[in-house]
Design a protein around this motif. Structure first.
Motif, PDB file in Angstrom:
ATOM      1  N   SER B  73       0.856  -1.189   0.000  1.00 24.69           N
ATOM      2  CA  SER B  73       0.000   0.000   0.000  1.00 24.69           C
ATOM      3  C   SER B  73       0.885   1.230   0.000  1.00 24.69           C
ATOM      4  N   LEU B  74       0.553   2.198  -0.833  1.00 27.16           N
ATOM      5  CA  LEU B  74       1.289   3.460  -0.871  1.00 27.16           C
ATOM      6  C   LEU B  74       0.402   4.568  -0.322  1.00 27.16           C
ATOM      7  N   LEU B  75       0.935   5.323   0.646  1.00 32.63           N
ATOM      8  CA  LEU B  75       0.155   6.368   1.316  1.00 32.63           C
ATOM      9  C   LEU B  75       0.921   7.684   1.372  1.00 32.63           C
ATOM     10  N   PRO B  76       0.262   8.824   1.162  1.00 38.71           N
ATOM     11  CA  PRO B  76      -1.072   8.915   0.551  1.00 38.71           C
ATOM     12  C   PRO B  76      -0.993   8.544  -0.934  1.00 38.71           C
ATOM     13  N   ALA B  77      -2.114   8.187  -1.520  1.00 39.77           N
ATOM     14  CA  ALA B  77      -2.121   7.629  -2.867  1.00 39.77           C
ATOM     15  C   ALA B  77      -1.558   8.603  -3.906  1.00 39.77           C
ATOM     16  N   ASN B  78      -1.828   9.906  -3.735  1.00 43.83           N
ATOM     17  CA  ASN B  78      -1.445  10.867  -4.779  1.00 43.83           C
ATOM     18  C   ASN B  78       0.040  11.211  -4.792  1.00 43.83           C
ATOM     19  N   ASP B  79       0.698  11.172  -3.643  1.00 40.76           N
ATOM     20  CA  ASP B  79       2.136  11.463  -3.590  1.00 40.76           C
ATOM     21  C   ASP B  79       2.732  10.685  -2.417  1.00 40.76           C
ATOM     22  N   PRO B  80       2.950   9.398  -2.627  1.00 34.70           N
ATOM     23  CA  PRO B  80       3.266   8.516  -1.494  1.00 34.70           C
ATOM     24  C   PRO B  80       4.578   8.875  -0.795  1.00 34.70           C
ATOM     25  N   THR B  81       4.512   8.910   0.535  1.00 29.99           N
ATOM     26  CA  THR B  81       5.707   9.086   1.353  1.00 29.99           C
ATOM     27  C   THR B  81       5.904   7.884   2.276  1.00 29.99           C
ATOM     28  N   THR B  82       4.874   7.058   2.383  1.00 31.92           N
ATOM     29  CA  THR B  82       4.925   5.882   3.244  1.00 31.92           C
ATOM     30  C   THR B  82       4.442   4.667   2.459  1.00 31.92           C
ATOM     31  N   ALA B  83       5.114   3.549   2.651  1.00 36.91           N
ATOM     32  CA  ALA B  83       4.675   2.307   2.021  1.00 36.91           C
ATOM     33  C   ALA B  83       4.529   1.239   3.095  1.00 36.91           C
ATOM     34  N   ILE B  84       3.458   0.471   2.987  1.00 35.84           N
ATOM     35  CA  ILE B  84       3.229  -0.631   3.912  1.00 35.84           C
ATOM     36  C   ILE B  84       3.242  -1.917   3.109  1.00 35.84           C
ATOM     37  N   VAL B  85       4.115  -2.824   3.515  1.00 34.55           N
ATOM     38  CA  VAL B  85       4.230  -4.103   2.810  1.00 34.55           C
ATOM     39  C   VAL B  85       3.901  -5.218   3.795  1.00 34.55           C
ATOM     40  N   VAL B  86       2.903  -6.001   3.460  1.00 37.49           N
ATOM     41  CA  VAL B  86       2.536  -7.163   4.273  1.00 37.49           C
ATOM     42  C   VAL B  86       2.828  -8.412   3.444  1.00 37.49           C
ATOM     43  N   CYS B  87       3.485  -9.381   4.049  1.00 37.57           N
ATOM     44  CA  CYS B  87       3.772 -10.611   3.307  1.00 37.57           C
ATOM     45  C   CYS B  87       3.872 -11.799   4.252  1.00 37.57           C
ATOM     46  N   THR B  88       3.788 -12.978   3.658  1.00 35.64           N
ATOM     47  CA  THR B  88       4.056 -14.204   4.392  1.00 35.64           C
ATOM     48  C   THR B  88       5.471 -14.652   4.033  1.00 35.64           C
ATOM     49  N   GLU B  89       6.235 -14.954   5.071  1.00 41.18           N
ATOM     50  CA  GLU B  89       7.613 -15.424   4.882  1.00 41.18           C
ATOM     51  C   GLU B  89       7.630 -16.945   5.056  1.00 41.18           C
ATOM     52  N   ASN B  90       8.058 -17.643   4.036  1.00 38.94           N
ATOM     53  CA  ASN B  90       8.264 -19.083   4.126  1.00 38.94           C
ATOM     54  C   ASN B  90       9.769 -19.275   4.247  1.00 38.94           C
ATOM     55  N   ILE B  91      10.197 -19.746   5.405  1.00 36.22           N
ATOM     56  CA  ILE B  91      11.613 -19.671   5.769  1.00 36.22           C
ATOM     57  C   ILE B  91      12.255 -21.050   5.773  1.00 36.22           C
ATOM     58  N   LEU B  92      13.350 -21.159   5.075  1.00 39.11           N
ATOM     59  CA  LEU B  92      14.209 -22.340   5.169  1.00 39.11           C
ATOM     60  C   LEU B  92      15.460 -21.920   5.907  1.00 39.11           C
ATOM     61  N   SER B  93      15.815 -22.649   6.972  1.00 43.08           N
ATOM     62  CA  SER B  93      17.041 -22.297   7.667  1.00 43.08           C
ATOM     63  C   SER B  93      17.595 -23.522   8.361  1.00 43.08           C
ATOM     64  N   ASP B  94      18.840 -23.379   8.836  1.00 43.34           N
ATOM     65  CA  ASP B  94      19.436 -24.488   9.576  1.00 43.34           C
ATOM     66  C   ASP B  94      19.159 -24.351  11.073  1.00 43.34           C
ATOM     67  N   GLY B  95      18.182 -23.508  11.419  1.00 42.15           N
ATOM     68  CA  GLY B  95      17.745 -23.406  12.807  1.00 42.15           C
ATOM     69  C   GLY B  95      18.510 -22.359  13.582  1.00 42.15           C
ATOM     70  N   GLY B  96      18.044 -22.139  14.802  1.00 42.29           N
ATOM     71  CA  GLY B  96      18.716 -21.182  15.669  1.00 42.29           C
ATOM     72  C   GLY B  96      18.274 -19.750  15.450  1.00 42.29           C
TER      73      GLY B  96
END
Lengths: 135, 135
Positions: B73-96
């Motif tokens: 989402s870009l806010l405000p729409a007409n001249d964005p100064t803030t962006a909000i990004v929502v996502c799901t992270e699918n994580i592969l790791s060796d733990g810890g």
């Protein structure tokens, strides 16, 4: 700053009193709004978000939020249009609430946007505060 | 929009490659920035936030993030100064890793602000995605 905190507090008042209309008035009505309940996948769009709060409020007989460590950022600093509020929620409830986790403590990041003189919620992300001694 | 997504992806690149300098370059340097790691209390201020990422990166041998359901989402729409990004992270790791929970899925809400042509992180809130079948 006080306007932001008033809108932020009104959000908790709405949950505490089960006031669905107040909750609806506190959110921007847009398909792009988001809400993450503790442990849950993101909800997108104001209609699904308000539905989740209605279900949550219907399932809780008693709930009260004591907010601590409330931090507000206004962006941009010279003429703020966005406010970010981070706080710890200390929750007393009779159980059954998706917002009640691990002895009733959660952390919430709320993003409010200014609409004239009013601030309304654009996004919210809450998560359980996990006591390291419990892990 | 593509600038926002590039900065958002660079953040994960920094974690994956353990690039502390890249991570530092991606955050606004301010006492008001916030970061909530899964299950943890909020961190405030860029120095403590970068320290937490350095510790996290030092403790992980291998980590890779597959992002799904990325919403901007870009806010405000007409001249964005803030962006909000929502996502799901699918994580592969060796733990810890503090970011690795419940089979490696988390939800993140990131708030970026525009600084000229650049987008940088102002706040981030990540939480474990809890499988209802595990509760």
């Amino acid at each position: 700053m006080s306007d932001v905190l008033a809108a932020h507090r009104a959000f908790y008042d709405a949950v505490e009193t089960g006031d669905v209309d107040l909750m609806a008035a506190l959110w921007v009505d847009d398909a792009g709004t988001t809400c993450v309940h503790p442990g849950a996948p993101p909800l997108k769009g104001t209609a699904p978000i308000l539905r989740s709060w209605t279900v949550l409020m219907a399932g809780v007989g008693y709930i009260q939020f004591f907010l601590t460590d409330v931090e507000v950022s206004l962006l941009p600093a010279n003429d703020p249009t966005t406010a970010i509020v981070v706080c710890t929620e200390n929750i007393l409830s009779d159980g059954g609430s998706v917002e009640s986790f691990n002895g009733g403590r959660a952390v919430a990041t709320s993003i409010l946007v200014r609409d004239g003189a009013r601030w309304r919620f654009w996004a919210r992300h809450a998560s359980p505060l996990i006591d390291p001694e419990d892990v």
